[in-house]
Write an enzyme that holds these catalytic residues in place. Structure first.
Site, PDB file in Angstrom:
ATOM      1  N   GLU A 171       5.379  47.909  -6.861  1.00  0.00           N
ATOM      2  CA  GLU A 171       6.679  47.595  -6.240  1.00  0.00           C
ATOM      3  C   GLU A 171       6.986  48.401  -4.973  1.00  0.00           C
ATOM      4  O   GLU A 171       7.493  47.857  -3.986  1.00  0.00           O
ATOM      5  CB  GLU A 171       7.828  47.762  -7.248  1.00  0.00           C
ATOM      6  CG  GLU A 171       7.828  46.724  -8.368  1.00  0.00           C
ATOM      7  CD  GLU A 171       6.785  46.986  -9.441  1.00  0.00           C
ATOM      8  OE1 GLU A 171       6.282  48.138  -9.537  1.00  0.00           O
ATOM      9  OE2 GLU A 171       6.441  46.051 -10.192  1.00  0.00           O
ATOM     10  N   ASP A 221      14.678  41.973 -13.050  1.00  0.00           N
ATOM     11  CA  ASP A 221      14.135  41.964 -11.680  1.00  0.00           C
ATOM     12  C   ASP A 221      13.823  40.604 -11.051  1.00  0.00           C
ATOM     13  O   ASP A 221      14.489  40.153 -10.119  1.00  0.00           O
ATOM     14  CB  ASP A 221      12.910  42.888 -11.585  1.00  0.00           C
ATOM     15  CG  ASP A 221      11.927  42.750 -12.765  1.00  0.00           C
ATOM     16  OD1 ASP A 221      12.016  41.753 -13.495  1.00  0.00           O
ATOM     17  OD2 ASP A 221      11.069  43.634 -12.929  1.00  0.00           O
ATOM     18  N   GLU A 237       4.833  36.042 -18.679  1.00  0.00           N
ATOM     19  CA  GLU A 237       3.604  36.639 -18.141  1.00  0.00           C
ATOM     20  C   GLU A 237       2.566  35.563 -17.851  1.00  0.00           C
ATOM     21  O   GLU A 237       1.815  35.651 -16.866  1.00  0.00           O
ATOM     22  CB  GLU A 237       3.015  37.660 -19.126  1.00  0.00           C
ATOM     23  CG  GLU A 237       3.929  38.851 -19.423  1.00  0.00           C
ATOM     24  CD  GLU A 237       4.028  39.843 -18.268  1.00  0.00           C
ATOM     25  OE1 GLU A 237       3.320  39.680 -17.261  1.00  0.00           O
ATOM     26  OE2 GLU A 237       4.829  40.790 -18.390  1.00  0.00           O
ATOM     27  N   GLU A 264       7.237  56.325 -13.347  1.00  0.00           N
ATOM     28  CA  GLU A 264       7.776  55.068 -13.873  1.00  0.00           C
ATOM     29  C   GLU A 264       9.312  55.069 -13.859  1.00  0.00           C
ATOM     30  O   GLU A 264       9.923  54.061 -13.541  1.00  0.00           O
ATOM     31  CB  GLU A 264       7.224  54.889 -15.294  1.00  0.00           C
ATOM     32  CG  GLU A 264       7.669  53.680 -16.049  1.00  0.00           C
ATOM     33  CD  GLU A 264       7.054  52.370 -15.556  1.00  0.00           C
ATOM     34  OE1 GLU A 264       6.314  52.374 -14.563  1.00  0.00           O
ATOM     35  OE2 GLU A 264       7.349  51.336 -16.166  1.00  0.00           O
ATOM     36  N   THR A 313       6.430  36.626  -8.041  1.00  0.00           N
ATOM     37  CA  THR A 313       6.693  38.010  -8.452  1.00  0.00           C
ATOM     38  C   THR A 313       5.415  38.746  -8.850  1.00  0.00           C
ATOM     39  O   THR A 313       5.440  39.949  -9.081  1.00  0.00           O
ATOM     40  CB  THR A 313       7.758  38.063  -9.565  1.00  0.00           C
ATOM     41  OG1 THR A 313       8.176  39.419  -9.728  1.00  0.00           O
ATOM     42  CG2 THR A 313       7.223  37.525 -10.879  1.00  0.00           C
TER      43      THR A 313
END
Ligand SMILES: *[C@@H]1O[C@H](CO)[C@@H](O)[C@H](O)[C@H]1NC(C)=O
Ligand SMILES: *[C@@H]1O[C@H](CO)[C@@H](O)[C@H](O)[C@H]1NC(C)=O
Ligand SMILES: *[C@@H]1O[C@H](CO)[C@@H](O)[C@H](O)[C@H]1NC(C)=O
Length: 603
Positions: free
Chosen positions: A495, A278, A148, A423, A581
C-alpha cells in the site's frame, strides 16, 4: 555521518548557487546538531528523499533500477516455479508449496500481468499452460473466499487478457465467474462470504463485511464488457444500487464496516478505511473512472465518503505533526465512537487514491459534471463535514490530505532500523486530552491565521525520520515519534509503495519516487531468501526474523508498483487504465447505448 558527506557532494556539484546552499547547509547543520545533541533519538541522514531541491537522477539510473526490480521479480517467481507451481504460494524458507487460496495456483494467476509488463515471455507462456488446464474445482467441503478469489484470480485473468488479447484468459475468467455465481443468491444481491464452485453451496454470516461485499464492481463490469454478457454487470449494478440507496444518516454519509446481507442495510457505526473496508471506498472512484466517467452515482458516493474521511477520520499528532487516518468504533448512540488512533498499513492506499482523484476529477468544478456538492451532504454529521471544509479548493484539500498522509506512511518505514514499515502503529497521546486533534481543525486554525503567509499546511513540510537505537528500544526509552508500534510485522505489503507511485505520477515530485526506491533496497536487504522473499516478524529489530510466507500480492502488487515507479516511460497511463485493488490494471471502456439501456434500472 552520512548527512555531512551528502551535503558536501551536493554543494560541490552546484557551485553557482553557493549563497543559497550555504544558507541551506547552515540550516541542515543546525538541525543536525539539534538532533545529535538535544533530541533523544538518532536521526537518519537528510538527503534527497526529503529534499525537494535535490536533482532528479538521470534516466539511465532509473532504467538500471527498473531492471533490478525485474530481477527481484524473476528471483521470486523462479523460486515459486521451482518449488511450488502449480500450488498457490511458495513458502520461501522451507522451499515448499502451500495451498491457501483454493489451490488453483494463485501466485501464477496474480503474476501474469506483471510478467507481461516486464516482458517475461517464457514465464508468461509457462503460466498460461497451467491456466489453460484450470477447472476451478474444489472438494465438497471446501469453499472459495469470494472477495480474495475475485480480486486475485478474476482480476488477474482479466488484466492479463486486457494486456495480451489472449482469449483463453477471458474464457477462463468467464467460467470462473459462472462457477462463483450462486454466491449472489441473497435477497440484497450482496455476495456471501464464500462459495463452493462445484455444488454452488454458500457459506457466511448474515452480517457481511464492507470490503468483501462491495469490491467486485470493476471486475464484473469489465468482464461483462469484454464478453458481451451483460448479466455480469447486473451483479455489480445491484450492489452499486444498494449502496447508493442505503440510509447513512447515522454515519455522516459514509459506509460503516458491517452490512446486513439479507436486508442490504448498514449495521452499526464502526467506521474505517483499513482492513474490512478499504477497497469498497477505493472502488467508488475507480468504478467511475473504469466505466468511462459516466456513472455519476459512484462519483457522488466517493465525494461523500472523502468528505467524511477528511473531516472525521484524519488526525494530526501533537509533536511531529504526523497526519494519519484511523477508525472509529461502534458506540451506543448509533453514531461513530471515538477514534482508535491506530494507523494500519492497509490504510496507506488512501493517499494514492486521493491523488488519483485529484488527477482525474474536476474537483473545483463539479458543476461541469452536473454535481451539486452541497446537496450531496444531507443529515447532520454530513452537513457538519461540509461546513468544516467550506472555503477550500477541494482539489488543494484532497492533495494536501494525500501528501501529508503519504509522508506519515513513508515515515513509519524510515523510522525503523530495517527501513520497512510495520503492520500497525498506534498514536500515543490521548484523544480525550485533545492532543491529537482532527486534521481539519488544525487546517482551519491555519487558514484563519492567514494560511499561506504561515507556510505549509499542517502536516506538510520536512520531517526527519527518528530511528531508535537498539538500547533505547530494549529499555522502552525511545521517544519523539508520537506513536508506538502495535503490530511490528512487515508482510511484504504494497500500500505505501502504491501511494508513492501514484503521488509521483500525479505531482511529478521525485522525492516520492526516491522513497519508493529506498523501500525496494530495504526489501532486498531484509527479506530476500534463497528461493524468494519472506515476510518479516518485526521491522523494529535488525537483522529481523523472517516468516515462512511470500503472499501472491507481493508479485502482483508490491513488485509491479515498484517496477512502474522505476520505468521512465508510462506503460499504464492513469487515464487509460484503472488498477483493481490487487494492482491488476483494467482498461477504461464506455458502455454502448444498448448496454446502457439494459443496465438503466441499476444506474
Ligand atoms: C490488443 O488489442 C488492442 C486493441 O485491438 C491493441 O491496441 C493492442 O496492441 C493489442 N495488444 C497485443 C499485445 O497484441
Ligand atoms: C438460492 O437460495 C434459495 C433459498 O435460500 C434456495 O432454495 C436455492 O436453492 C438457492 N439457489 C442456488 C443456485 O443456490
Ligand atoms: C438482517 O435483516 C433481516 C431481514 O430484514 C432481519 O430479519 C435480521 O434480523 C437482520 N439481522 C440483523 C443481525 O440485524
Amino acid at each position: 555521518m552520512n548527512s555531512w558527506t551528502r551535503l558536501t557532494t551536493f554543494s560541490l556539484s552546484y557551485p553557482r548557487q553557493r549563497p543559497l546552499f550555504y544558507f541551506l547547509g547552515l540550516s541542515f547543520i543546525l538541525i543536525g546538531l539539534y538532533y545529535h545533541f538535544i533530541a533523544p533519538t538518532s536521526v537518519v541522514a537528510l538527503d534527497e528523499v526529503f529534499d525537494t531541491a535535490a536533482p532528479q537522477l538521470p534516466d539511465k539510473v532509473w532504467d538500471e533500477r527498473a531492471s533490478q526490480v525485474r530481477k527481484a521479480f524473476e528471483h521470486a517467481y523462479h523460486g515459486y516455479e521451482r518449488y511450488a507451481m502449480p500450488h498457490d504460494e511458495l513458502k520461501p524458507l522451507l522451499d515448499r508449496p502451500i495451498d491457501n487460496f483454493n489451490g488453483w495456483g494463485v501466485t501464477l494467476v496474480d503474476s501474469l500481468d506483471t510478467m507481461f509488463l516486464m516482458g517475461l515471455n517464457d514465464e508468461f507462456t509457462r503460466a498460461l499452460a497451467v491456466v489453460e488446464r484450470a477447472d476451478f474445482a474444489l472438494p465438497k467441503n471446501q469453499f472459495a473466499p469470494f472477495f480474495e478469489t475475485v480480486i486475485r484470480y478474476l482480476g488477474g485473468l482479466l488484466s492479463a487478457y486486457a494486456l495480451s488479447n489472449n482469449t483463453v484468459l477471458l474464457q477462463r475468467a468467464d467460467e470462473l465467474a459462472m462457477k462463483l455465481d450462486s454466491v449472489f443468491n441473497t435477497t440484497s444481491g450482496f455476495p456471501f462470504f464464500a462459495v463452493n464452485t462445484v455444488t454452488g453451496f454458500t457459506r457466511g454470516p448474515q452480517l457481511g463485511i464492507l470490503a468483501e461485499i462491495a469490491s467486485l464492481q470493476m471486475e464484473y463490469t469489465y468482464l461483462a464488457k469484454a464478453t458481451g454478457k451483460i448479466q455480469h454487470a447486473r451483479r455489480a449494478g445491484k450492489i452499486i444500487k444498494a449502496l447508493s440507496k442505503a440510509n447513512l444518516d447515522m454515519t455522516g454519509g459514509m459506509f460503516p464496516v458491517r452490512w446486513n446481507i439479507s436486508s442490504s442495510e448498514p449495521y452499526g457505526s464502526h467506521m474505517s478505511v483499513g482492513a474490512q473496508a478499504d477497497s469498497a471506498h477505493e472502488y467508488l472512484l475507480k468504478q467511475y473512472l473504469l466505466s468511462g466517467r459516466t456513472d455519476k452515482v459512484n462519483l457522488e458516493m466517493y465525494l461523500r465518503t472523502t468528505t467524511y474521511i477528511i473531516t472525521q477520520l484524519m488526525l494530526i499528532s501533537p509533536n511531529r505533526h504526523l497526519v494519519y487516518v484511523t477508525d472509529r468504533d461502534d458506540s451506543k448512540s448509533g453514531k461513530p465512537g471515538l477514534p482508535s488512533q491506530v494507523l494500519e498499513h492497509l490504510s496507506c492506499f488512501l493517499p494514492g487514491l486521493l491523488a488519483l482523484g485529484v488527477h482525474t476529477l474536476p474537483l473545483d468544478d463539479l458543476e461541469s459534471l452536473g454535481i451539486d456538492f452541497t446537496s450531496l451532504h444531507s443529515g447532520r454529521l454530513s452537513e457538519d463535514g461540509l461546513k468544516a471544509i467550506s472555503g477550500y479548493s477541494l482539489k488543494d484539500l484532497h492533495l494536501w490530505a494525500a501528501q501529508s498522509l503519504a509522508e506519515t506512511c513513508w515515515l513509519t518505514y524510515a523510522d525503523q532500523p530495517t527501513g520497512l514499515g510495520p503492520e500497525e502503529v498506534v498514536f500515543t497521546s490521548s484523544w480525550q486530552a485533545k492532543k491529537d486533534t482532527l486534521w481539519i481543525d488544525a487546517m482551519n486554525r491555519w487558514k484563519k491565521s492567514g494560511s499561506g503567509a504561515r507556510g505549509a499546511p499542517p502536516g506538510l513540510g520536512k520531517k526527519a525520520p527518528i530511528v531508535y537505537t537498539e538500547e533505547e528500544r530494549l529499555r522502552g526509552g525511545g521517544k519523539g515519534r508520537d506513536y508506538a508500534v502495535k503490530k511490528p510485522g512487515y508482510l511484504l505489503r504494497p500500500e505505501t509503495i502504491e501511494s508513492l507511485y501514484l503521488l509521483w505520477r500525479v505531482t511529478g515530485d521525485h522525492r516520492w519516487r526516491e522513497r519508493g526506491w529506498r523501500i525496494f533496497e530495504a526489501i532486498e536487504r531484509e527479506t530476500k531468501t534463497k528461493s524468494g522473499y519472506a515476510s518479516l516478524r518485526t521491522v523494529a529489530i535488525k537483522p529481523s526474523y523472517q516468516d515462512d510466507s511470500m503472499p501472491s500480492y507481493f508479485l502482483a502488487e508490491t513488485l509491479k508498483y515498484l517496477y512502474l515507479l522505476c520505468r521512465n516511460d508510462d506503460p499504464i497511463p492513469l487515464d487509460k487504465w484503472v488498477f483493481n485493488t490487487e494492482a491488476h490494471p483494467l482498461p477504461v471502456f464506455e458502455w454502448s447505448a444498448e448496454e446502457r439501456h439494459e443496465l438503466a434500472i441499476y444506474f
